[in-house]
Write a protein that holds these residues in place. Structure first.
Motif, PDB file in Angstrom:
ATOM      1  N   GLY A   1       0.801  -1.222   0.000  1.00 53.90           N
ATOM      2  CA  GLY A   1       0.000   0.000   0.000  1.00 53.90           C
ATOM      3  C   GLY A   1       0.826   1.260   0.000  1.00 53.90           C
ATOM      4  N   VAL A   2       1.942   1.232   0.718  1.00 51.74           N
ATOM      5  CA  VAL A   2       2.803   2.403   0.768  1.00 51.74           C
ATOM      6  C   VAL A   2       3.564   2.586  -0.533  1.00 51.74           C
ATOM      7  CG1 VAL A   2       4.823   3.399   1.922  1.00 51.74           C
ATOM      8  CG2 VAL A   2       3.025   2.331   3.275  1.00 51.74           C
ATOM      9  N   SER A   3       3.923   1.485  -1.186  1.00 47.37           N
ATOM     10  CA  SER A   3       4.826   1.540  -2.345  1.00 47.37           C
ATOM     11  C   SER A   3       4.121   1.848  -3.663  1.00 47.37           C
ATOM     12  CB  SER A   3       5.569   0.202  -2.478  1.00 47.37           C
ATOM     13  OG  SER A   3       6.269  -0.112  -1.288  1.00 47.37           O
ATOM     14  N   VAL A   4       2.894   1.381  -3.834  1.00 44.34           N
ATOM     15  CA  VAL A   4       2.215   1.539  -5.126  1.00 44.34           C
ATOM     16  C   VAL A   4       1.685   2.960  -5.263  1.00 44.34           C
ATOM     17  CG1 VAL A   4       0.313   0.761  -6.568  1.00 44.34           C
ATOM     18  CG2 VAL A   4       1.595  -0.883  -5.201  1.00 44.34           C
ATOM     19  N   PRO A   5       2.093   3.696  -6.297  1.00 47.46           N
ATOM     20  CA  PRO A   5       1.590   5.062  -6.495  1.00 47.46           C
ATOM     21  C   PRO A   5       0.090   5.068  -6.753  1.00 47.46           C
ATOM     22  CG  PRO A   5       3.547   4.646  -7.839  1.00 47.46           C
ATOM     23  CD  PRO A   5       3.100   3.325  -7.305  1.00 47.46           C
ATOM     24  N   GLU A   6      -0.554   6.123  -6.319  1.00 44.49           N
ATOM     25  CA  GLU A   6      -2.011   6.219  -6.476  1.00 44.49           C
ATOM     26  C   GLU A   6      -2.419   6.257  -7.940  1.00 44.49           C
ATOM     27  OE1 GLU A   6      -3.004   9.679  -4.286  1.00 44.49           O
ATOM     28  OE2 GLU A   6      -2.996   8.678  -2.339  1.00 44.49           O
TER      29      GLU A   6
ATOM     30  N   GLY B   1      -5.002   3.719  -9.327  1.00 37.98           N
ATOM     31  CA  GLY B   1      -6.219   4.357  -9.815  1.00 37.98           C
ATOM     32  C   GLY B   1      -6.456   4.098 -11.283  1.00 37.98           C
ATOM     33  N   SER B   2      -5.412   4.157 -12.086  1.00 36.82           N
ATOM     34  CA  SER B   2      -5.561   3.892 -13.525  1.00 36.82           C
ATOM     35  C   SER B   2      -6.019   2.464 -13.769  1.00 36.82           C
ATOM     36  CB  SER B   2      -4.232   4.145 -14.238  1.00 36.82           C
ATOM     37  OG  SER B   2      -3.821   5.485 -14.085  1.00 36.82           O
ATOM     38  N   LEU B   3      -5.477   1.511 -13.004  1.00 36.68           N
ATOM     39  CA  LEU B   3      -5.887   0.114 -13.141  1.00 36.68           C
ATOM     40  C   LEU B   3      -7.360  -0.056 -12.781  1.00 36.68           C
ATOM     41  CD1 LEU B   3      -5.182  -2.850 -13.644  1.00 36.68           C
ATOM     42  CD2 LEU B   3      -4.473  -3.003 -11.236  1.00 36.68           C
ATOM     43  N   VAL B   4      -7.775   0.587 -11.692  1.00 42.17           N
ATOM     44  CA  VAL B   4      -9.172   0.484 -11.268  1.00 42.17           C
ATOM     45  C   VAL B   4     -10.102   1.120 -12.303  1.00 42.17           C
ATOM     46  CG1 VAL B   4     -10.836   1.290  -9.538  1.00 42.17           C
ATOM     47  CG2 VAL B   4      -8.632   0.346  -8.810  1.00 42.17           C
TER      48      VAL B   4
ATOM     49  N   VAL C   1     -17.237   5.094  -4.051  1.00 38.58           N
ATOM     50  CA  VAL C   1     -16.596   3.914  -3.469  1.00 38.58           C
ATOM     51  C   VAL C   1     -15.218   3.667  -4.076  1.00 38.58           C
ATOM     52  CG1 VAL C   1     -16.699   1.398  -3.392  1.00 38.58           C
ATOM     53  CG2 VAL C   1     -18.658   2.739  -2.650  1.00 38.58           C
ATOM     54  N   LEU C   2     -15.122   3.708  -5.392  1.00 39.06           N
ATOM     55  CA  LEU C   2     -13.851   3.401  -6.052  1.00 39.06           C
ATOM     56  C   LEU C   2     -12.767   4.432  -5.742  1.00 39.06           C
ATOM     57  CD1 LEU C   2     -15.040   2.069  -9.526  1.00 39.06           C
ATOM     58  CD2 LEU C   2     -14.193   0.773  -7.569  1.00 39.06           C
ATOM     59  N   PRO C   3     -13.007   5.742  -5.918  1.00 35.75           N
ATOM     60  CA  PRO C   3     -11.950   6.690  -5.558  1.00 35.75           C
ATOM     61  C   PRO C   3     -11.587   6.632  -4.086  1.00 35.75           C
ATOM     62  CG  PRO C   3     -14.003   7.841  -6.087  1.00 35.75           C
ATOM     63  CD  PRO C   3     -14.166   6.424  -6.520  1.00 35.75           C
ATOM     64  N   ALA C   4     -12.564   6.426  -3.212  1.00 28.78           N
ATOM     65  CA  ALA C   4     -12.254   6.318  -1.786  1.00 28.78           C
ATOM     66  C   ALA C   4     -11.413   5.080  -1.507  1.00 28.78           C
ATOM     67  CB  ALA C   4     -13.545   6.281  -0.969  1.00 28.78           C
ATOM     68  N   ALA C   5     -11.707   3.981  -2.197  1.00 29.85           N
ATOM     69  CA  ALA C   5     -10.924   2.761  -2.004  1.00 29.85           C
ATOM     70  C   ALA C   5      -9.485   2.952  -2.464  1.00 29.85           C
ATOM     71  CB  ALA C   5     -11.580   1.602  -2.762  1.00 29.85           C
ATOM     72  N   VAL C   6      -9.301   3.582  -3.624  1.00 28.73           N
ATOM     73  CA  VAL C   6      -7.944   3.837  -4.123  1.00 28.73           C
ATOM     74  C   VAL C   6      -7.182   4.743  -3.165  1.00 28.73           C
ATOM     75  CG1 VAL C   6      -6.623   4.928  -5.976  1.00 28.73           C
ATOM     76  CG2 VAL C   6      -8.554   3.445  -6.527  1.00 28.73           C
TER      77      VAL C   6
ATOM     78  N   GLY D   1      -6.518  17.849  -0.357  1.00 32.13           N
ATOM     79  CA  GLY D   1      -6.847  17.621  -1.769  1.00 32.13           C
ATOM     80  C   GLY D   1      -6.143  16.403  -2.324  1.00 32.13           C
ATOM     81  N   ALA D   2      -6.907  15.334  -2.538  1.00 31.04           N
ATOM     82  CA  ALA D   2      -6.366  14.146  -3.178  1.00 31.04           C
ATOM     83  C   ALA D   2      -6.435  14.369  -4.685  1.00 31.04           C
ATOM     84  CB  ALA D   2      -7.165  12.917  -2.769  1.00 31.04           C
ATOM     85  N   VAL D   3      -5.469  15.123  -5.180  1.00 25.60           N
ATOM     86  CA  VAL D   3      -5.537  15.643  -6.545  1.00 25.60           C
ATOM     87  C   VAL D   3      -5.602  14.537  -7.580  1.00 25.60           C
ATOM     88  CG1 VAL D   3      -4.375  17.093  -8.231  1.00 25.60           C
ATOM     89  CG2 VAL D   3      -4.314  17.703  -5.807  1.00 25.60           C
ATOM     90  N   ILE D   4      -4.713  13.549  -7.460  1.00 27.28           N
ATOM     91  CA  ILE D   4      -4.630  12.509  -8.484  1.00 27.28           C
ATOM     92  C   ILE D   4      -5.929  11.721  -8.561  1.00 27.28           C
ATOM     93  CG2 ILE D   4      -3.437  10.379  -9.107  1.00 27.28           C
ATOM     94  CD1 ILE D   4      -0.909  11.551  -7.897  1.00 27.28           C
ATOM     95  N   VAL D   5      -6.466  11.353  -7.411  1.00 25.61           N
ATOM     96  CA  VAL D   5      -7.693  10.562  -7.394  1.00 25.61           C
ATOM     97  C   VAL D   5      -8.855  11.379  -7.952  1.00 25.61           C
ATOM     98  CG1 VAL D   5      -9.361   9.423  -5.889  1.00 25.61           C
ATOM     99  CG2 VAL D   5      -6.914   9.110  -5.508  1.00 25.61           C
ATOM    100  N   GLU D   6      -8.941  12.640  -7.581  1.00 24.54           N
ATOM    101  CA  GLU D   6     -10.022  13.479  -8.102  1.00 24.54           C
ATOM    102  C   GLU D   6      -9.932  13.617  -9.610  1.00 24.54           C
ATOM    103  OE1 GLU D   6     -10.613  16.270  -4.115  1.00 24.54           O
ATOM    104  OE2 GLU D   6      -9.970  17.167  -6.004  1.00 24.54           O
ATOM    105  N   TYR D   7      -8.717  13.715 -10.123  1.00 31.70           N
ATOM    106  CA  TYR D   7      -8.550  13.829 -11.571  1.00 31.70           C
ATOM    107  C   TYR D   7      -8.909  12.532 -12.276  1.00 31.70           C
ATOM    108  CZ  TYR D   7      -6.741  18.192 -13.436  1.00 31.70           C
ATOM    109  OH  TYR D   7      -6.643  19.472 -13.932  1.00 31.70           O
ATOM    110  N   LEU D   8      -8.420  11.412 -11.764  1.00 24.62           N
ATOM    111  CA  LEU D   8      -8.658  10.131 -12.418  1.00 24.62           C
ATOM    112  C   LEU D   8     -10.138   9.791 -12.488  1.00 24.62           C
ATOM    113  CD1 LEU D   8      -5.786   7.876 -11.004  1.00 24.62           C
ATOM    114  CD2 LEU D   8      -6.088   8.622 -13.363  1.00 24.62           C
ATOM    115  N   PHE D   9     -10.868  10.098 -11.427  1.00 24.17           N
ATOM    116  CA  PHE D   9     -12.279   9.733 -11.362  1.00 24.17           C
ATOM    117  C   PHE D   9     -13.204  10.901 -11.680  1.00 24.17           C
ATOM    118  CE2 PHE D   9     -10.109   6.511  -8.914  1.00 24.17           C
ATOM    119  CZ  PHE D   9     -10.763   5.351  -9.271  1.00 24.17           C
TER     120      PHE D   9
END
Length: 318
Positions: free
Chosen positions: A142-147, A151-154, A185-190, A256-264
């Motif tokens: 969890g610590v090592s995998v970039p969001e 997120g892109s995989l999900v 659910v998905l962005p929160a999970a990521v 601001g979870a910028v990456i997750v907000e952008y991806l989703f």
């Protein structure tokens, strides 16, 4: 009296920190390559047109004058108007805050519900066969995998296959709670993967530190059950570093979870501020970064206060 002196030092430190941050924010926004006039008018605009735009938005004033006007207004809750939409920045943030706040609440709920028990279980099993290897592997992953990778995989999997959850298409909770949860659910999970991993790792280290204390050995000698030892002796004494990391992570999420907000494609504060950076919308950028700094400083101060209640020695040494 000692508590009052401690709070006075903390408030002074917080105020000075925010003042320095505001100065850095303002300077950094003005030092970005390509000013507002260049972005709005394009690279082929004449010097006269650029000067006219700068004068219209007050960018031709001295840098210290601009900073003072912005800071004095921000102290009173007025962050000015967006230079693009001409709407109050406070209003724009108010529309987007529920999205980021919901992500934060879901992420922190996951950290508490999954991260803390996983850390405790991994620490308790450290001396047994297997040694909680699965928990350590999960937290390390969890610590090592970039969001953006996760997120892109999900996004790919749930967009390619009908798996029952929505990618994008945010719906306010008040409008349709079920549709809102399906979209969140998905962005929160990521987002919670990193939070759970950090919480679990911190909890594990804190519990391992407590387990070697003499009073734990005394509790074992008295014949107390493992569950009683964990509840009565381990959790409270290991709680300070856990609370500290939870406060820090909360500030990170709400900032601001910028990456997750952008991806989703979520209309949160983080994605809005990033768009403003590209447009050189100084008012939005300055307000967004300052808001993140305020949240971080407030959460740090509250975390220290809670830690001082749980362990009075913490307040005396801070």
């Amino acid at each position: 009296m000692r508590l009052l002196a401690w709070w006075s030092r903390r408030m002074l430190s917080a105020a000075l920190t925010l003042l320095l941050i505001s100065l850095l924010i303002f300077a950094a926004s003005r030092l970005m390559p390509g000013g507002f006039a260049e972005v709005v008018l394009g690279p082929f605009a004449s010097a006269e047109e650029k000067a006219e735009v700068s004068a219209k938005y007050g960018l031709d004033r001295g840098i210290l004058t601009q900073y003072w006007l912005w800071l004095s207004s921000a102290v009173h809750g007025d962050f000015g108007l967006s230079m693009i939409t001409r709407e109050p920045v406070t209003t724009e943030f108010g529309l987007r805050l529920p999205v980021t706040a919901e992500l934060t609440i879901l992420g922190m709920a996951a950290a508490i519900v999954f991260g803390v028990p996983l850390g405790v279980l991994t620490a308790i099993r450290a001396g047994r066969r297997g040694g909680g290897a699965l928990g350590r592997l999960a937290s390390g992953f969890g610590v090592s995998v970039p969001e953006f990778v996760l997120g892109s995989l999900v996004v790919f999997l749930f967009s390619r296959y009908a798996l029952g959850l929505t990618v994008g298409g945010y719906v306010p909770f008040g409008t349709d709670p079920a549709a809102n949860l399906r979209a969140m659910v998905l962005p929160a999970a990521v987002l919670s993967v990193f939070v759970i991993a950090v919480t679990a790792r911190t909890t594990r280290d804190a519990v391992l530190t407590v387990l070697v204390e003499p009073y734990i050995a005394a509790a074992v000698a008295r014949g107390e059950s493992p569950g009683s030892i964990v509840r009565r002796h381990v959790l409270r004494n290991a709680s300070i570093p856990v609370i500290t990391v939870l406060g820090t992570v909360t500030a990170y999420l709400l900032g601001g979870a910028v990456i997750v907000e952008y991806l989703f494609n979520l209309p949160g504060i983080g994605s809005y501020v990033v768009q403003a950076v590209g447009r050189r919308d100084y008012a939005v950028v300055q307000a967004g970064v300052l808001l993140a700094a305020v949240v971080f400083v407030v959460m740090t101060t509250l975390t220290d206060a809670v830690a001082g209640v749980l362990d009075p020695r913490f307040g005396r040494s801070a």
